[in-house]
Scaffold this motif. Structure first.
Motif, PDB file in Angstrom:
ATOM      1  N   ILE A 142      11.112   1.919  -9.299  1.00 35.95           N
ATOM      2  CA  ILE A 142      10.957   2.783  -8.119  1.00 35.95           C
ATOM      3  C   ILE A 142      11.656   2.237  -6.872  1.00 35.95           C
ATOM      4  CG2 ILE A 142       8.778   3.744  -8.998  1.00 35.95           C
ATOM      5  CD1 ILE A 142       7.347   2.223  -6.754  1.00 35.95           C
ATOM      6  N   GLY A 143      12.264   1.076  -7.025  1.00 37.43           N
ATOM      7  CA  GLY A 143      13.071   0.550  -5.922  1.00 37.43           C
ATOM      8  C   GLY A 143      12.270   0.010  -4.756  1.00 37.43           C
ATOM      9  N   LYS A 144      11.030  -0.390  -4.996  1.00 39.87           N
ATOM     10  CA  LYS A 144      10.316  -1.090  -3.912  1.00 39.87           C
ATOM     11  C   LYS A 144       9.275  -2.066  -4.464  1.00 39.87           C
ATOM     12  CE  LYS A 144       7.056   2.555  -2.707  1.00 39.87           C
ATOM     13  NZ  LYS A 144       6.900   3.750  -1.980  1.00 39.87           N
ATOM     14  N   THR A 145       8.880  -3.002  -3.626  1.00 37.09           N
ATOM     15  CA  THR A 145       7.913  -4.024  -4.027  1.00 37.09           C
ATOM     16  C   THR A 145       6.539  -3.400  -4.212  1.00 37.09           C
ATOM     17  OG1 THR A 145       9.189  -5.579  -2.728  1.00 37.09           O
ATOM     18  CG2 THR A 145       6.973  -6.276  -3.349  1.00 37.09           C
ATOM     19  N   ILE A 146       5.832  -3.826  -5.241  1.00 39.57           N
ATOM     20  CA  ILE A 146       4.515  -3.247  -5.536  1.00 39.57           C
ATOM     21  C   ILE A 146       3.426  -4.210  -5.055  1.00 39.57           C
ATOM     22  CG2 ILE A 146       3.052  -2.267  -7.368  1.00 39.57           C
ATOM     23  CD1 ILE A 146       5.863  -0.986  -7.172  1.00 39.57           C
ATOM     24  N   ASP A 147       2.423  -3.632  -4.391  1.00 41.19           N
ATOM     25  CA  ASP A 147       1.271  -4.419  -3.946  1.00 41.19           C
ATOM     26  C   ASP A 147       0.369  -4.652  -5.164  1.00 41.19           C
ATOM     27  OD1 ASP A 147      -1.293  -5.137  -3.007  1.00 41.19           O
ATOM     28  OD2 ASP A 147      -0.881  -4.224  -1.057  1.00 41.19           O
ATOM     29  N   LYS A 148       0.295  -5.917  -5.561  1.00 38.93           N
ATOM     30  CA  LYS A 148      -0.411  -6.262  -6.802  1.00 38.93           C
ATOM     31  C   LYS A 148      -1.915  -5.954  -6.727  1.00 38.93           C
ATOM     32  CE  LYS A 148      -1.218 -10.715  -8.924  1.00 38.93           C
ATOM     33  NZ  LYS A 148      -0.630 -11.951  -9.394  1.00 38.93           N
ATOM     34  N   LYS A 149      -2.513  -6.278  -5.572  1.00 46.11           N
ATOM     35  CA  LYS A 149      -3.957  -6.060  -5.418  1.00 46.11           C
ATOM     36  C   LYS A 149      -4.279  -4.559  -5.506  1.00 46.11           C
ATOM     37  CE  LYS A 149      -7.675  -7.556  -2.443  1.00 46.11           C
ATOM     38  NZ  LYS A 149      -7.857  -6.622  -1.306  1.00 46.11           N
ATOM     39  N   GLU A 150      -3.432  -3.773  -4.856  1.00 43.47           N
ATOM     40  CA  GLU A 150      -3.649  -2.327  -4.853  1.00 43.47           C
ATOM     41  C   GLU A 150      -3.532  -1.762  -6.276  1.00 43.47           C
ATOM     42  OE1 GLU A 150      -1.753  -0.138  -1.471  1.00 43.47           O
ATOM     43  OE2 GLU A 150      -0.846   0.963  -3.125  1.00 43.47           O
ATOM     44  N   PHE A 151      -2.545  -2.246  -7.028  1.00 38.86           N
ATOM     45  CA  PHE A 151      -2.344  -1.768  -8.396  1.00 38.86           C
ATOM     46  C   PHE A 151      -3.571  -2.108  -9.247  1.00 38.86           C
ATOM     47  CE2 PHE A 151      -0.897  -1.599 -12.711  1.00 38.86           C
ATOM     48  CZ  PHE A 151       0.083  -0.615 -12.742  1.00 38.86           C
ATOM     49  N   LEU A 152      -4.033  -3.352  -9.125  1.00 38.97           N
ATOM     50  CA  LEU A 152      -5.184  -3.815  -9.909  1.00 38.97           C
ATOM     51  C   LEU A 152      -6.444  -3.012  -9.561  1.00 38.97           C
ATOM     52  CD1 LEU A 152      -5.421  -5.950 -12.083  1.00 38.97           C
ATOM     53  CD2 LEU A 152      -6.026  -7.620 -10.342  1.00 38.97           C
ATOM     54  N   GLU A 153      -6.614  -2.707  -8.283  1.00 44.40           N
ATOM     55  CA  GLU A 153      -7.786  -1.917  -7.864  1.00 44.40           C
ATOM     56  C   GLU A 153      -7.757  -0.522  -8.470  1.00 44.40           C
ATOM     57  OE1 GLU A 153      -7.792  -2.149  -3.602  1.00 44.40           O
ATOM     58  OE2 GLU A 153      -8.698  -4.157  -3.668  1.00 44.40           O
ATOM     59  N   LYS A 154      -6.566   0.070  -8.515  1.00 45.80           N
ATOM     60  CA  LYS A 154      -6.433   1.408  -9.122  1.00 45.80           C
ATOM     61  C   LYS A 154      -6.832   1.350 -10.594  1.00 45.80           C
ATOM     62  CE  LYS A 154      -2.456   2.941  -6.330  1.00 45.80           C
ATOM     63  NZ  LYS A 154      -2.831   4.134  -5.600  1.00 45.80           N
ATOM     64  N   VAL A 155      -6.382   0.297 -11.288  1.00 45.44           N
ATOM     65  CA  VAL A 155      -6.699   0.146 -12.719  1.00 45.44           C
ATOM     66  C   VAL A 155      -8.216   0.033 -12.899  1.00 45.44           C
ATOM     67  CG1 VAL A 155      -6.479  -1.402 -14.724  1.00 45.44           C
ATOM     68  CG2 VAL A 155      -4.481  -0.924 -13.286  1.00 45.44           C
ATOM     69  N   ILE A 156      -8.834  -0.821 -12.080  1.00 44.68           N
ATOM     70  CA  ILE A 156     -10.277  -1.051 -12.203  1.00 44.68           C
ATOM     71  C   ILE A 156     -11.045   0.253 -11.961  1.00 44.68           C
ATOM     72  CG2 ILE A 156     -12.264  -2.230 -11.144  1.00 44.68           C
ATOM     73  CD1 ILE A 156     -10.312  -4.588 -10.553  1.00 44.68           C
ATOM     74  N   ASN A 157     -10.678   0.966 -10.899  1.00 41.70           N
ATOM     75  CA  ASN A 157     -11.395   2.213 -10.573  1.00 41.70           C
ATOM     76  C   ASN A 157     -11.281   3.231 -11.694  1.00 41.70           C
ATOM     77  OD1 ASN A 157     -12.138   1.143  -8.174  1.00 41.70           O
ATOM     78  ND2 ASN A 157     -10.490   2.104  -7.002  1.00 41.70           N
ATOM     79  N   LYS A 158     -10.085   3.390 -12.227  1.00 39.56           N
ATOM     80  CA  LYS A 158      -9.885   4.379 -13.294  1.00 39.56           C
ATOM     81  C   LYS A 158     -10.648   3.967 -14.554  1.00 39.56           C
ATOM     82  CE  LYS A 158      -5.239   5.661 -11.871  1.00 39.56           C
ATOM     83  NZ  LYS A 158      -5.625   6.825 -11.073  1.00 39.56           N
ATOM     84  N   PHE A 159     -10.610   2.688 -14.877  1.00 34.19           N
ATOM     85  CA  PHE A 159     -11.282   2.225 -16.087  1.00 34.19           C
ATOM     86  C   PHE A 159     -12.796   2.445 -15.960  1.00 34.19           C
ATOM     87  CE2 PHE A 159     -13.059  -0.670 -19.175  1.00 34.19           C
ATOM     88  CZ  PHE A 159     -12.190  -0.547 -20.249  1.00 34.19           C
ATOM     89  N   CYS A 160     -13.353   2.096 -14.791  1.00 33.52           N
ATOM     90  CA  CYS A 160     -14.802   2.240 -14.586  1.00 33.52           C
ATOM     91  C   CYS A 160     -15.239   3.703 -14.697  1.00 33.52           C
ATOM     92  CB  CYS A 160     -15.218   1.695 -13.216  1.00 33.52           C
ATOM     93  SG  CYS A 160     -15.135  -0.090 -13.163  1.00 33.52           S
ATOM     94  N   LEU A 161     -14.391   4.612 -14.215  1.00 34.33           N
ATOM     95  CA  LEU A 161     -14.734   6.035 -14.258  1.00 34.33           C
ATOM     96  C   LEU A 161     -14.900   6.542 -15.688  1.00 34.33           C
ATOM     97  CD1 LEU A 161     -12.530   7.926 -11.632  1.00 34.33           C
ATOM     98  CD2 LEU A 161     -15.020   7.906 -11.807  1.00 34.33           C
ATOM     99  N   LEU A 162     -14.085   6.002 -16.601  1.00 38.44           N
ATOM    100  CA  LEU A 162     -14.068   6.524 -17.970  1.00 38.44           C
ATOM    101  C   LEU A 162     -14.937   5.736 -18.953  1.00 38.44           C
ATOM    102  CD1 LEU A 162     -10.208   7.169 -18.298  1.00 38.44           C
ATOM    103  CD2 LEU A 162     -11.981   8.913 -18.218  1.00 38.44           C
TER     104      LEU A 162
END
Ligand code: BTN
Length: 239
Positions: free
Chosen positions: A152-172
């Motif tokens: 995507i041509g930009k630096t990814i915020d690692k903490k933000e990515f991990l939080e998204k993963v955790i939230n989605k996993f917990c929901l399901l």
């Protein structure tokens, strides 16, 4: 979910397995420096710098092994795909749980169950994600690989990515333990890049060639071989 950060460790999966008794259910063990990461089939998982994800999710759903637990890798795989999609890319699943973007690997999952005297002590879902890696580092990997920042041509915020993963996993997660793979089958299939294609699958020491026809309601791969014989594969690797 709890987070357990380790400054440096040989492998988060190995650490989680060795400390399974002390690590609470629903903990993510993660590090910035993984010195001896392992992949499936005892392959090496290379270290590509501290801005990538090296993590292991520890789950203790019950002390008895249930069939549905073997599908947890597919749940995590789907959750990772959904997270990638939030960044505008189109990930594809290579059964059972590799993730590719434009045919190049971006993430892998290593699931391990820890057993002790007929009781399940816990499940360790290790995942490695290439979030911020250079082309130069990727060119040293023994298979085509990519990284989200390059896609995507930009630096990814690692903490933000991990939080998204955790939230989605917990929901399901709770519904998944009750309902099983069927609950996510359609979402999984929608991202399965290998269906209706010729594939070569390694199952233990056997090689099978044929067309990947379907993913069954329990997450297995249905393969039609060159002699039109059907195989239902619970384990294996698409080569
Ligand atoms: C694979 O694609 O073969 C699975 C790779 C899994 C790598 C992750 S990185 C964090 C965790 N610790 C390990 O040693 N392996 C997993």
């Amino acid at each position: 979910m709890n987070l357990l950060f380790l400054e440096e460790i040989d492998s988060t999966n190995k650490y989680a397995k060795e400390h399974i008794a002390e690590i609470p259910d629903g903990t993510i063990v993660y590090t910035d420096n993984q010195t001896a990461g392992r992949g499936r089939l005892n392959r090496k998982w290379s270290y590509m710098g501290e801005d990538n994800i090296y993590a292991s999710l520890v789950l203790k759903p019950s002390d008895k092994m249930e069939d549905v637990y073997s599908n947890l890798t597919q749940l995590l795989c789907l959750v990772l795909c959904q997270t990638f999609e939030e960044y505008g890319v189109k990930p594809k699943i290579k059964w059972p749980n590799d993730i590719q973007i434009n045919g190049k690997k971006i993430s892998g999952i290593l699931a391990e169950a820890v057993m002790g005297e007929n009781v399940l002590k816990g499940i360790v879902l290790g995942f490695g994600i290439n979030l911020n890696t250079s082309r130069e580092i990727l060119s040293q990997i023994d298979q085509p690989a990519t990284s989200l920042n390059l896609e995507i041509g930009k630096t990814i915020d690692k903490k933000e990515f991990l939080e998204k993963v955790i939230n989605k996993f917990c929901l399901l997660y709770n519904d998944f333990i009750e309902g099983g793979f069927l609950l996510i089958r359609e979402d999984y299939i929608r991202r399965a890049g290998f269906l209706n294609k010729e594939v070569t699958v390694k199952v233990l020491n056997k090689i099978l060639c044929g067309v990947a026809k379907d993913i069954t309601p329990t997450g297995a791969l249905k393969l039609l071989d060159e002699n039109n014989e059907e195989h239902i594969l619970l384990i294996g690797d698409i080569l």
